[in-house]
Design a protein around this motif. Sequence first.
Motif, PDB file in Angstrom:
ATOM      1  N   ARG A 194       0.838  -1.209   0.000  1.00 55.21           N
ATOM      2  CA  ARG A 194       0.000   0.000   0.000  1.00 55.21           C
ATOM      3  C   ARG A 194       0.866   1.250   0.000  1.00 55.21           C
ATOM      4  O   ARG A 194       0.515   2.250  -0.639  1.00 55.21           O
ATOM      5  N   ASP A 198       0.733   4.227  -2.761  1.00 57.67           N
ATOM      6  CA  ASP A 198       0.674   5.655  -2.415  1.00 57.67           C
ATOM      7  C   ASP A 198       1.782   6.448  -3.111  1.00 57.67           C
ATOM      8  O   ASP A 198       1.563   7.579  -3.571  1.00 57.67           O
ATOM      9  N   ASP A 250      -0.548   7.163   6.086  1.00 60.22           N
ATOM     10  CA  ASP A 250      -0.743   5.729   5.850  1.00 60.22           C
ATOM     11  C   ASP A 250       0.388   4.891   6.439  1.00 60.22           C
ATOM     12  O   ASP A 250       0.233   3.679   6.621  1.00 60.22           O
ATOM     13  N   LYS A 305     -11.881   6.296  -0.225  1.00 60.42           N
ATOM     14  CA  LYS A 305     -11.107   5.947   0.968  1.00 60.42           C
ATOM     15  C   LYS A 305     -11.597   6.738   2.178  1.00 60.42           C
ATOM     16  O   LYS A 305     -11.766   6.179   3.278  1.00 60.42           O
ATOM     17  N   LEU A 320      -8.847   1.143  -2.880  1.00 66.65           N
ATOM     18  CA  LEU A 320      -7.477   0.908  -3.321  1.00 66.65           C
ATOM     19  C   LEU A 320      -7.443   0.365  -4.745  1.00 66.65           C
ATOM     20  O   LEU A 320      -6.597   0.767  -5.559  1.00 66.65           O
TER      21      LEU A 320
END
Length: 326
Positions: A194, A198, A250, A305, A320
Amino acid sequence: MSDGFRTAGARPHGSDTGAPRWSVRSAPLWTYGFRPFFLLGAAWVPVALAGLLLALAGAVTWPGEALPPFRWHGHEMIFGFVAAAVAGFLLTAVPTWTGTRAVSGWALAALAALWVLGRVVVAPPVGLYATPAVLLDLLFFPVLAAVLGVPLIARRNFRNLPFLIILALLFVSDLLFHGLHGGWIGGLPFDPLRLAADLVMVLIVVVGGRIVPAFTRNALVAAGRGSSITPAPALERAAIAAVVAVVAVDVLAPQSVIAGAVAAVAALLIAARLARWEGRRALDMPIVWILHAGYAWVPLALALKALQLLTGAPWASGWLHALTAG
């Protein structure tokens, strides 16, 4: 036999017709980075998708020591497909930014071979994932950064040095990903895959912020429609800062209310930026409006999100995939 093979395609001495001899150095495929890497990336997408679908259908035997199917698919979409796209773009753009000669010939072929090698060692059927050979997958981003860093630093092109930082962070993400799945490191409070997604989002926001308005303005002017697209430095800086904040949160507080709030702010700023680029005036220009459509998935995914993290809406949980597929 060897003599016949050696002379079959050769011209007799003195009978040169002037036709150029083929070589890696002169072959069109190896003259600019976007040519092999865009081709490789596009070719790899159906392979990675097919591998996942076959595994889910039980049509292939998935080795126990390999990455789980969804994790392999996610890794290959980012460190396979996206890595190829990023390499193709930067290997073509950096020579333009710096006024230097593009990486080509054998050097470009070797870089492409390194990318292919990474795909091979991670591929489940090959059976190398549980061995030290998987470390070969980690070499691509450092080598790419070194190749790009030489002209950027030599020409003092400091404006574009942040691209090297993103490449370095993508390398760290890949290292943490393999370390986590290989058992070299303990649990992490965030998902390295993830984090990589990003970082790619940051690249899209930055690069898209240069390309989309410029291409749109040029196309509209060329069509005789004129354009009122002008820079908005404050909004652009705020949008980029917001998406960088998404990355930081995140890592520090993933899946939290704070992460949802930051995503909401980033979605609004990026959407406001996109709205200024006159995409509605280019709806009859497919090569232009598709840029706007692709870029629009960034604020849309961030909005999903934010809704999922702030309200718990189950229908927004696919944010995502909306980001990565979009």
